[in-house]
Design a protein around this motif. Structure first.
Motif, PDB file in Angstrom:
ATOM      1  N   TYR A  65       0.873  -0.764   0.390  1.00  0.00           N
ATOM      2  CA  TYR A  65       0.073  -0.401   0.068  1.00  0.00           C
ATOM      3  C   TYR A  65       0.975   1.033  -0.177  1.00  0.00           C
ATOM      4  O   TYR A  65       0.530   1.889  -0.242  1.00  0.00           O
ATOM      5  CB  TYR A  65      -1.103  -0.454   0.906  1.00  0.00           C
ATOM      6  N   GLY A  66       1.988   0.925   0.550  1.00  0.00           N
ATOM      7  CA  GLY A  66       2.653   2.404  -0.273  1.00  0.00           C
ATOM      8  C   GLY A  66       2.993   3.179   0.575  1.00  0.00           C
ATOM      9  O   GLY A  66       3.282   4.601   0.587  1.00  0.00           O
ATOM     10  N   TYR A 117       5.534   6.768  -0.504  1.00  0.00           N
ATOM     11  CA  TYR A 117       4.725   7.500  -1.478  1.00  0.00           C
ATOM     12  C   TYR A 117       4.009   9.238  -0.031  1.00  0.00           C
ATOM     13  O   TYR A 117       3.163   8.237   0.489  1.00  0.00           O
ATOM     14  CB  TYR A 117       3.376   6.794  -1.965  1.00  0.00           C
ATOM     15  N   ASP A 118       3.727   9.822  -0.682  1.00  0.00           N
ATOM     16  CA  ASP A 118       3.643  10.851  -0.067  1.00  0.00           C
ATOM     17  C   ASP A 118       2.454  11.088   0.026  1.00  0.00           C
ATOM     18  O   ASP A 118       2.191  11.641   1.284  1.00  0.00           O
ATOM     19  CB  ASP A 118       4.366  12.314  -0.497  1.00  0.00           C
ATOM     20  N   LYS A 159       0.796  16.172  -0.243  1.00  0.00           N
ATOM     21  CA  LYS A 159       1.841  16.400   0.082  1.00  0.00           C
ATOM     22  C   LYS A 159       2.365  17.980  -0.450  1.00  0.00           C
ATOM     23  O   LYS A 159       3.324  19.243   1.009  1.00  0.00           O
ATOM     24  CB  LYS A 159       2.940  15.465   0.042  1.00  0.00           C
ATOM     25  N   ASP A 160       2.587  18.468  -1.597  1.00  0.00           N
ATOM     26  CA  ASP A 160       2.884  19.454  -2.081  1.00  0.00           C
ATOM     27  C   ASP A 160       1.963  21.217  -1.666  1.00  0.00           C
ATOM     28  O   ASP A 160       1.935  21.664  -2.539  1.00  0.00           O
ATOM     29  CB  ASP A 160       2.982  18.972  -3.499  1.00  0.00           C
ATOM     30  N   VAL A 183      -5.741   8.540  -8.703  1.00  0.00           N
ATOM     31  CA  VAL A 183      -5.933   9.013  -7.164  1.00  0.00           C
ATOM     32  C   VAL A 183      -4.845  10.137  -7.242  1.00  0.00           C
ATOM     33  O   VAL A 183      -3.828   9.882  -7.997  1.00  0.00           O
ATOM     34  CB  VAL A 183      -6.748   8.317  -6.555  1.00  0.00           C
ATOM     35  N   ASP A 184      -4.960  11.398  -7.466  1.00  0.00           N
ATOM     36  CA  ASP A 184      -4.039  12.083  -6.159  1.00  0.00           C
ATOM     37  C   ASP A 184      -3.686  11.570  -4.485  1.00  0.00           C
ATOM     38  O   ASP A 184      -2.896  11.822  -3.799  1.00  0.00           O
ATOM     39  CB  ASP A 184      -4.778  13.918  -5.984  1.00  0.00           C
ATOM     40  N   MET A 185      -4.691  10.865  -4.456  1.00  0.00           N
ATOM     41  CA  MET A 185      -4.499  10.204  -2.314  1.00  0.00           C
ATOM     42  C   MET A 185      -5.037   9.444  -2.445  1.00  0.00           C
ATOM     43  O   MET A 185      -6.054   8.812  -2.806  1.00  0.00           O
ATOM     44  CB  MET A 185      -4.879  11.870  -1.427  1.00  0.00           C
ATOM     45  N   VAL A 186      -4.351   8.508  -1.328  1.00  0.00           N
ATOM     46  CA  VAL A 186      -5.281   7.138  -0.915  1.00  0.00           C
ATOM     47  C   VAL A 186      -5.274   7.512   0.445  1.00  0.00           C
ATOM     48  O   VAL A 186      -4.334   7.759   1.398  1.00  0.00           O
ATOM     49  CB  VAL A 186      -4.362   6.031  -1.157  1.00  0.00           C
TER      50      VAL A 186
END
Lengths: 319, 655
Positions: free
Chosen positions: B346-347, B351-352, B377-378, B492-495
């Motif tokens: 699931y990273g 992943y940020d 994050k950005d 997607v952008d976010m998980v």
């Protein structure tokens, strides 16, 4: 009053009990005044057939020492039981099995192999082991059968009284004989001694709460005088042993090894001592506890030196 | 004991629970033939009224003076039958129970073997009961106060209930403020109440309550005693800030130049080395984190001390140990959130923009690290968000149980995302939607109409390796849509990972401390799953909230109130019955060896210097049996567990 008839016999034992019987000294004369000794292999030349010829219950009391190791001893125990009104287990071997009883860690085959073949001083090229019967030109030779397990006298015949000790102290022996002579024997089943409490009750050493950090063997330390030996790390079994002996060993700086057997009401002396000892090991760290108990020499021999055949386990199971 | 022993034996069928495996007629037949047994029969439900009446009648009609019931665990019905026996005029200790359900029928498949085992257990109980003696139940007074361990919603509720009833509550919290996990939440499902709005008033009530003594930044170190009369040793860790002097102005926090990662914000923000975890902390007294304070590390700085007008900073403050006496203890130590970095596919941590549920919770919170904004994050706003359910729950590799709250908070997140981000796309990857509480199904229904995309299937992977143009620069959730029987990839952008609730990492130590048990899932074990869900096997110690198992806020509050009711019942009775089966020393056999003296955990054994014997104080004795086992002379007897009784029981099993 007619004189009492007394028999004394030895089975699997070391002879120490006979010495203890003689150790009553001039009281022997009092015994001789009150009783005729009708059978005593160590001192009197009487044969088994003489006993066999006696009517049943014609002996007033039999002091039987030694454990039951072979068929001859079992035969004699049963015969003397029939001939005697009162059967007294004299000494630790008859009472609990004692040192001969430690052989219950092995069976007959293992003992024979060790004794007749393996020991370095043995020269037995043909591996000859004792046989119950053997044909020779002159006819048949027989030997009693050596049993797999040692039994106590109580496990073999009905026993009326016990005189404990390895060997019994002089005063304990006389306590029983005096009661016999005076017809003031206690209720059947009594273990006759001056104290029903543990040896500690006889022992004058100072005791405090116990916390043991290290276990010593006798030769490891010179104990502080006047202080409980168990507190000093010696495996003194006085706490789990019937008193009445007067605690001579701890007073000579030797830990009690438990020869008077369990305290009244205790089923397994070794287990009780072990359980008590485990309770006072002063550590909660499993590794340290292991280090402390690793110093116990020969656990069975230490905890069950006198009582293995009479314990709950009775011996090792050999498969 | 009066005359002849007459034993009655009753074999319970427990419907088919026992009779389905054990031949109860055969067991009754065997029992009927045992020495001193006058009557032996089987019955459908021994614990029912007719079952109990049967025993009472037989006692009267047949003059029975010993009773054996072979049924379930004594944990369940020993009390029931002892009461029945007592109602019929017999001392309750003349009753013995054989457990032929939990110990026999439920765990033995072969009916023949089960029947043999039941016979052995019954024969043991019959032989044992022969030697049982009447004992008098004793009562001891209850200290009218309570120790609550854990200052989350569970502990707070329990402490308030007891305190509001007029009794002293000691509330011990390990962190520097009470609040627990609930203080971290933004909104609560399904009503979308603002968590702080409903919770912070409770926190300040606790802080000001005259009957609550709050001990934050403190841990319970030792428990002794027994129901009604516990003693707790509590270590108050040094805050290095004098609670009596500090007025909560927090200038020290403002001036502190040193920073550390904020635990309260789940690592999404930074806090100072002297800090309060959150703005509404109770007590509002900061604490110095010695691992990050430069004064503690290097001996310089002391900025906080310089700026504190009240001279409340005290670098020399020692830990303090306090001892309190309480009648009961409520353990409300809560849960740990599952660490999803264990599931590498699931990273999380790699992943940020993969967040845990609690991190997302903080992000949504208006006083959180982003001021309530959902951001990547950005700093940019995500357009599509995936929520992966059952991370660590319902998974053989981690926890087999369902964490019970994740479906609902995941739904709540969908709503919050939709509310905060216009036209956001939300994907829920679920196994089953479990919306079982009051208003929960309705909430699900409502979310279904908010254009949330529900995908039934467990996500197998989160990856940044794009296969198509569309996936470039995105996180791709790979899953099987089990309704469509198709493998799908959703960029997607976010998980957000809906992480499991798990037992605290130190649950084993806490269980040892309070002498309570844990179930296989690691949570504390209740006395009975249905009929006694807040008590434990140690009398006077209760468990509430997520320490007992995952649950939502309403259940937690209900459970906390239930435990408080149990405590209040004890306090209003003013006394509790304690074990009659105490240890007693026979002075005729005690040689005064003193083996037992140090062993008693309740300090109930004293030594009589004059008589040179040890003696048990029966009021203090809790019948643990330690001295009984240790006594090398068998001078100590555990009443109701005499050598005679135990040997008879063993012989019965082996007969």
């Amino acid at each position: 009053m007619a004189k009492l008839k007394v028999a004394l016999y030895w089975a699997a034992s070391c002879g120490g009990c006979e010495i203890a019987q003689l150790a009553i000294g001039d009281k022997l004369l009092k015994l001789a005044e009150a009783a005729d000794i009708v059978f005593w292999p160590v001192a009197i030349d009487a044969k088994y057939k003489d006993v066999e010829a006696m009517p049943d219950k014609s002996i007033d009391a039999c002091l039987f020492n030694g454990a039951i190791r072979n068929s001859e001893q079992e035969h004699m125990a049963k015969m003397l039981r029939e001939k005697s009104k009162i059967m007294i287990a004299y000494g630790s071997c008859a009472y609990e099995g004692c040192i001969p009883g430690l052989a219950n860690l092995f069976n007959r085959q293992m003992i024979f192999e060790r004794v007749y073949i393996e020991t370095q001083s043995t020269d037995n090229k043909n591996n000859i082991l004792p046989q119950t019967s053997c044909q020779v030109p002159e006819g048949e030779l027989t030997l009693p059968e050596f049993y797999d397990t040692v039994k106590t006298l109580r496990q073999t015949v009905d026993v009326d009284y016990v005189i404990p000790g390895c060997p019994p102290e002089e005063k304990t022996t006389w306590l029983a004989l005096e009661a016999l002579i005076e017809g003031k024997l206690p209720p059947k089943g009594t273990v006759i001694s001056h104290n029903a409490k543990a040896v500690c009750d006889d022992c004058p050493l100072k005791r405090d709460v116990k916390k043991i950090k290290k276990i010593y063997r006798n030769f490891n330390i010179i104990p502080e005088p006047e202080i409980c030996l168990l507190e000093q790390g010696l495996l003194c079994q006085g706490i789990a042993t019937r008193g009445g002996c007067g605690a001579p060993c701890p007073q000579a700086n030797m830990p009690c090894t438990g020869c008077y057997g369990p305290v009244e009401g205790v089923i397994d002396q070794g287990a009780h001592f072990l359980s008590a000892l485990a309770s006072v090991i002063d550590s909660n760290d499993p590794e340290e506890i292991q280090r402390i108990i690793d110093d116990i020499p020969d656990p069975v021999g230490s905890f069950y030196r006198y009582s293995l055949p009479d314990s709950l386990l009775r011996g090792a199971i050999i498969r | 004991m009066e005359g002849e022993v007459k034993i009655g034996v009753y074999i319970c069928n427990c419907g088919t629970n026992i009779a389905g495996t054990v031949d109860v007629k055969e067991v009754a037949k065997l029992a009927g033939g045992l020495p001193s047994v006058v009557i032996a029969k089987d019955y459908m439900y021994m614990c029912s009224d007719p079952g109990q009446n049967m025993i009472k009648e037989d006692i009267k009609q047949l003059g029975l003076n010993r009773i054996v019931v072979a049924s379930c665990s004594p944990m369940l019905h020993e009390h029931t039958f002892r009461q029945a026996v007592q109602d019929a005029g017999l001392n309750p200790y003349l009753f013995e129970m054989a457990n032929i359900r939990e110990h026999c029928s439920w765990i033995t498949e072969d009916p023949k073997l089960a029947t043999e085992k039941a016979k052995a257990l019954v024969s043991a109980a019959v032989r044992r009961v022969y030697y049982q003696e009447p004992l008098e139940v004793r009562e001891v007074p209850v200290t009218p106060s309570i120790l609550v361990v854990g200052g989350g919603i569970a502990g707070i509720q329990a402490a308030l209930e007891v305190a509001n009833a007029g009794h002293k509550a000691y509330l011990v919290e390990r962190e520097s403020s009470i609040g627990g996990h609930m203080a971290q939440f933004d909104k609560t499902f399904p009503t979308l109440d603002c968590a702080s709005c409903i919770f912070t008033p409770l926190l300040s009530t606790v802080g000001q309550h005259p009957n609550i003594e709050l001990m934050t930044y403190s841990e319970v170190e030792e428990i002794s005693g027994y129901i009604g009369n516990f003693q707790a040793k509590i270590r108050k860790k040094a805050r290095y800030v004098d609670e009596d002097k500090c007025n909560g102005c927090l200038v020290c926090v403002e001036k502190c130049p040193w920073k550390a990662v904020s635990e309260f914000d789940e690592g999404l923000s930074q806090r100072k080395a002297i800090y309060t975890p959150f703005a509404q902390a109770v007590p509002n007294v900061p604490v110095i984190d010695t691992e990050h304070c430069v004064y503690f590390l290097k001996g310089t700085c002391r900025a906080c001390e310089r700026f504190c007008d009240l001279k409340a900073i005290d670098f020399e403050q020692p830990d303090k140990e306090v001892e309190v006496a309480v009648g009961a203890i409520i353990v409300a130590t809560g849960y740990d959130a599952f660490d999803p970095s264990a599931i590498t596919n699931y990273g999380y941590g790699r992943y940020d923009n993969v967040f845990t549920a609690l991190q997302f919770e903080r992000m949504c919170n208006a006083s959180g690290p982003t001021g309530g904004k959902i951001v990547l994050k950005d700093g940019s706003e995500p357009k599509n968000i995936a929520i992966i359910h059952c991370v660590g729950s319902r998974d053989k590799n981690y926890h087999e149980y369902c964490s019970r709250v994740c479906c609902m908070y995941s739904l709540k997140y969908s709503h919050l995302i939709k509310e905060k981000i216009e036209n956001a796309e939300v994907y829920q990857f679920y196994i089953d939607m479990r919306c079982f509480g009051k208003g929960y199904e309705e909430f699900y229904e409502r979310l279904s109409n908010e254009e949330v995309k529900f995908i039934r299937g467990k996500a197998s992977e989160v990856t940044d390796r794009a296969r198509t143009e569309e996936e470039q620069g995105k996180l791709v959730v790979v899953a099987e849509d089990s309704l469509m029987s198709a493998l799908i990839r959703v960029p997607v952008d976010m998980v957000i990972l809906s992480t499991a609730l798990e037992a605290r990492s130190d649950a084993a130590a806490v269980a040892r401390l309070f002498n309570i048990s844990r179930s296989a899932d690691g949570f504390f074990l209740e006395r009975h799953p249905k009929l006694d869900p807040v008590a434990t096997t140690t009398d006077g110690i209760f468990i509430v909230g997520c320490a007992q198992g995952p649950k939502d806020i309403p259940d937690t509050v209900a459970q906390a109130s239930a435990a408080a009711a149990r405590v209040l019942a004890m306090i209003s009775q003013g006394k509790v019955e304690i074990e009659a089966a105490t240890a007693v020393i026979d002075e005729e056999l005690c040689s005064g060896c003193k083996i037992c003296n140090l062993l008693c955990p309740y300090s109930a054994i004293t030594f009589d210097e004059e008589k040179k014997v040890s003696r048990v104080n029966e009021v203090l004795c809790k019948a643990c049996g330690v001295c009984v086992a240790a006594c090398p002379s068998a001078a100590i007897t555990g009443k109701h567990f005499t050598t005679e009784q135990i040997m008879a029981e063993i012989e019965g099993v082996l007969a």
